[in-house]
Design a protein around this motif. Structure first.
Motif, mmCIF file in Angstrom:
data_model
loop_
_atom_site.group_PDB
_atom_site.id
_atom_site.type_symbol
_atom_site.label_atom_id
_atom_site.label_comp_id
_atom_site.label_asym_id
_atom_site.label_seq_id
_atom_site.Cartn_x
_atom_site.Cartn_y
_atom_site.Cartn_z
ATOM 1 N N SER A 126 -42.472 -33.921 -45.666
ATOM 2 C CA SER A 126 -41.749 -34.909 -44.871
ATOM 3 C C SER A 126 -42.272 -34.933 -43.444
ATOM 4 C CB SER A 126 -40.244 -34.587 -44.857
ATOM 5 O OG SER A 126 -40.006 -33.342 -44.205
ATOM 6 N N ILE A 127 -42.069 -36.085 -42.804
ATOM 7 C CA ILE A 127 -42.271 -36.226 -41.367
ATOM 8 C C ILE A 127 -40.882 -36.284 -40.752
ATOM 9 C CG2 ILE A 127 -43.208 -37.632 -39.504
ATOM 10 C CD1 ILE A 127 -45.111 -38.882 -41.481
ATOM 11 N N SER A 128 -40.658 -35.512 -39.708
ATOM 12 C CA SER A 128 -39.344 -35.541 -39.067
ATOM 13 C C SER A 128 -39.493 -35.757 -37.576
ATOM 14 C CB SER A 128 -38.583 -34.230 -39.329
ATOM 15 O OG SER A 128 -39.249 -33.132 -38.747
ATOM 16 N N PHE A 129 -38.626 -36.585 -37.027
ATOM 17 C CA PHE A 129 -38.521 -36.749 -35.583
ATOM 18 C C PHE A 129 -37.082 -37.097 -35.271
ATOM 19 C CE2 PHE A 129 -39.490 -40.855 -37.271
ATOM 20 C CZ PHE A 129 -38.890 -41.804 -36.459
ATOM 21 N N GLY A 130 -36.476 -36.317 -34.352
ATOM 22 C CA GLY A 130 -35.047 -36.469 -34.126
ATOM 23 C C GLY A 130 -34.286 -36.118 -35.396
ATOM 24 N N LEU A 131 -33.404 -37.024 -35.816
ATOM 25 C CA LEU A 131 -32.639 -36.818 -37.047
ATOM 26 C C LEU A 131 -33.239 -37.579 -38.220
ATOM 27 C CD1 LEU A 131 -29.006 -37.037 -35.600
ATOM 28 C CD2 LEU A 131 -30.373 -34.996 -36.080
ATOM 29 N N VAL A 132 -34.411 -38.184 -38.011
ATOM 30 C CA VAL A 132 -35.051 -38.964 -39.073
ATOM 31 C C VAL A 132 -36.004 -38.078 -39.871
ATOM 32 C CG1 VAL A 132 -36.525 -40.947 -39.583
ATOM 33 C CG2 VAL A 132 -34.898 -41.047 -37.679
ATOM 34 N N SER A 133 -35.903 -38.153 -41.205
ATOM 35 C CA SER A 133 -36.799 -37.406 -42.078
ATOM 36 C C SER A 133 -37.397 -38.378 -43.093
ATOM 37 C CB SER A 133 -36.046 -36.283 -42.804
ATOM 38 O OG SER A 133 -36.912 -35.546 -43.636
ATOM 39 N N ILE A 134 -38.715 -38.387 -43.177
ATOM 40 C CA ILE A 134 -39.409 -39.340 -44.048
ATOM 41 C C ILE A 134 -40.183 -38.590 -45.117
ATOM 42 C CG2 ILE A 134 -41.023 -41.274 -44.113
ATOM 43 C CD1 ILE A 134 -40.656 -41.466 -41.034
ATOM 44 N N PRO A 135 -39.824 -38.708 -46.398
ATOM 45 C CA PRO A 135 -40.603 -38.042 -47.448
ATOM 46 C C PRO A 135 -41.989 -38.669 -47.575
ATOM 47 C CG PRO A 135 -38.928 -39.464 -48.419
ATOM 48 C CD PRO A 135 -38.673 -39.454 -46.941
ATOM 49 N N VAL A 136 -43.025 -37.830 -47.547
ATOM 50 C CA VAL A 136 -44.393 -38.340 -47.587
ATOM 51 C C VAL A 136 -45.260 -37.505 -48.520
ATOM 52 C CG1 VAL A 136 -44.348 -39.309 -45.249
ATOM 53 C CG2 VAL A 136 -45.035 -36.921 -45.592
ATOM 54 N N LYS A 137 -46.426 -38.064 -48.835
ATOM 55 C CA LYS A 137 -47.459 -37.367 -49.594
ATOM 56 C C LYS A 137 -48.712 -37.297 -48.729
ATOM 57 C CE LYS A 137 -47.064 -40.367 -52.923
ATOM 58 N NZ LYS A 137 -47.273 -41.121 -54.189
ATOM 59 N N LEU A 138 -49.424 -36.188 -48.811
ATOM 60 C CA LEU A 138 -50.601 -35.968 -47.982
ATOM 61 C C LEU A 138 -51.869 -36.113 -48.810
ATOM 62 C CD1 LEU A 138 -51.288 -35.002 -45.014
ATOM 63 C CD2 LEU A 138 -51.592 -32.736 -46.012
ATOM 64 N N HIS A 139 -52.836 -36.862 -48.262
ATOM 65 C CA HIS A 139 -54.122 -37.070 -48.926
ATOM 66 C C HIS A 139 -55.246 -36.829 -47.927
ATOM 67 C CE1 HIS A 139 -51.829 -39.310 -52.046
ATOM 68 N NE2 HIS A 139 -51.189 -39.834 -51.018
ATOM 69 N N ALA A 140 -56.330 -36.210 -48.364
ATOM 70 C CA ALA A 140 -57.477 -36.016 -47.484
ATOM 71 C C ALA A 140 -58.056 -37.371 -47.106
ATOM 72 C CB ALA A 140 -58.538 -35.155 -48.164
ATOM 73 N N ALA A 141 -58.286 -37.591 -45.804
ATOM 74 C CA ALA A 141 -58.782 -38.881 -45.337
ATOM 75 C C ALA A 141 -60.301 -38.914 -45.234
ATOM 76 C CB ALA A 141 -58.168 -39.218 -43.976
#
Length: 286
Positions: free
Chosen positions: A8-23
Motif C-alpha cells: 500500500s501507499i499511505s499518506f495521512g489517513l489515506v491508504s491505497i492498495p498497490v502492486k509493485l512492478h520493476a520499471a
C-alpha cells in the motif's frame, strides 16, 4: 508484467492498495567463462582461506570490521531485534516536494505502482493530486532490513516509485582536485555557448541506443551462423551454488511501514549508534 509484491501507499489517513512492478531492466549481455582447454563452464566455490576448505551458507556469519582484522559478529537474533515494528508492506509518504529540488545524483532504481483490488479510486485521486499540485511524494520504505528513501511521482499516467540515496550516501567533492576558472576568456566562453546552442534539442529517448550491445549481438550472430561455436563438456562434479544474492528475493522481501509519531514529523525511533568507520579500505562482511 510480473507483480513483485502487493502492499500500500499511505499518506495521512489515506491508504491505497498497490502492486509493485520493476520499471527498468538490465539488458547487458552476460558472457560466461569457460575453461579454454575443455570449454567447461567455470564455477565459483565459497572457500575459507584460513581453513582451506569449502563452506556452505550455514557456516557463514555476518560481521562488521571496525579495525583491521577486528570484527563485531552479528547473529540472526541480533539483527532481528533491529527490525521495524510494522509487518505490513507499505510505502509511507511523509512529505511532498518539487521534483526539481532533488538532484539526479540521488536517484537509484525505478518501480511502477499499479492499483490493487479496491484501490482504483484512491490511486486515481493521488495521481491527479500529484499532477495538479506539481509535487512528488517523499516516502520511507524498508527493503531487506535496509531503510531507504523513495519518491512517488507520475510517469505516463502511472504512479512511479523511485528509491533515492540518503544524503550521507552521496560522497562529497571536497577531496577532488578541481581546476579554478583557469582565466577562461570571453571569446572561449561565447564559442562554447554557441556550440551548446547548436546542439540543443528536445530530449527524445528513442533516438539513443546501446551501440556496443548491438555490435556484440551482431558479432555473436555472425559467429553462430558461421558455426564458430563450441559445446561444453560434462563437469566432473556439480557446480557450486552461486554466491550472488538473488535480486528478485531481495525485492520481494518484507517492506515495513515506518512508524510516525503524533504531529508532523518524520522522526523515527532512534537507531543504534553506527560504529565509527575505520580508515582502512577493508569492509564489513555483507
Amino acid at each position: 508484467m510480473h507483480t513483485m509484491w502487493k502492499g500500500s501507499i499511505s499518506f495521512g489517513l489515506v491508504s491505497i492498495p498497490v502492486k509493485l512492478h520493476a520499471a527498468t531492466e538490465n539488458k547487458d549481455l552476460k558472457l560466461r567463462q569457460l575453461h579454454k582447454e575443455c570449454h567447461t563452464p567455470i564455477s565459483y566455490e565459497k572457500v575459507c582461506p584460513g581453513c582451506e576448505k569449502e563452506i556452505t551458507n550455514d557456516d557463514i556469519v555476518k560481521a562488521y570490521e571496525y579495525e583491521k582484522n577486528k570484527f563485531v559478529v552479528l547473529d540472526d537474533e541480533d539483527l532481528e531485534k533491529l527490525k521495524k515494528e510494522n509487518d505490513d508492506k507499505s510505502v509511507e509518504i511523509i512529505d511532498f516536494v518539487k521534483l526539481e529540488e532533488i538532484d539526479p545524483i540521488y536517484f537509484e532504481k525505478s518501480y511502477f505502482l499499479a492499483p490493487n483490488d479496491g484501490g482504483g479510486k484512491a490511486y486515481a485521486l493521488l495521481r491527479e493530486a500529484l499532477k495538479d499540485s506539481g509535487k512528488i511524494g517523499v516516502a520511507k520504505i524498508i527493503i531487506r532490513s535496509k531503510e531507504q528513501l523513495a519518491v512517488v511521482r507520475v510517469y505516463e499516467n502511472t504512479l512511479l516509485m523511485e528509491t533515492i540515496h540518503f544524503p550521507d550516501e552521496v560522497r562529497g567533492t571536497g577531496e577532488l582536485q578541481l581546476p579554478d576558472d583557469q582565466n577562461v576568456s570571453k571569446k572561449e566562453l561565447d564559442t562554447a555557448l554557441m556550440l551548446i546552442k547548436q546542439l540543443t534539442t528536445p530530449f527524445e529517448a528513442d533516438k539513443y541506443h546501446d551501440e556496443y550491445r548491438s555490435a556484440l549481438l551482431e558479432l555473436i550472430e555472425e559467429k553462430r551462423a558461421g558455426k564458430d561455436t563450441v559445446e561444453t563438456t560434462d563437469a566432473k562434479k556439480p557446480a557450486a551454488k552461486s554466491n550472488v544474492t538473488d535480486l528478485m528475493s531481495a525485492l520481494q522481501a518484507s517492506v515495513d511501514r515506518t512508524k510516525k509519531k503524533p504531529g508532523k514529523t518524520t522522526a523515527k525511533k532512534r537507531a543504534p549508534a553506527t560504529p565509527k568507520p575505520k580508515t582502512g579500505k577493508s569492509k564489513g562482511v555483507s
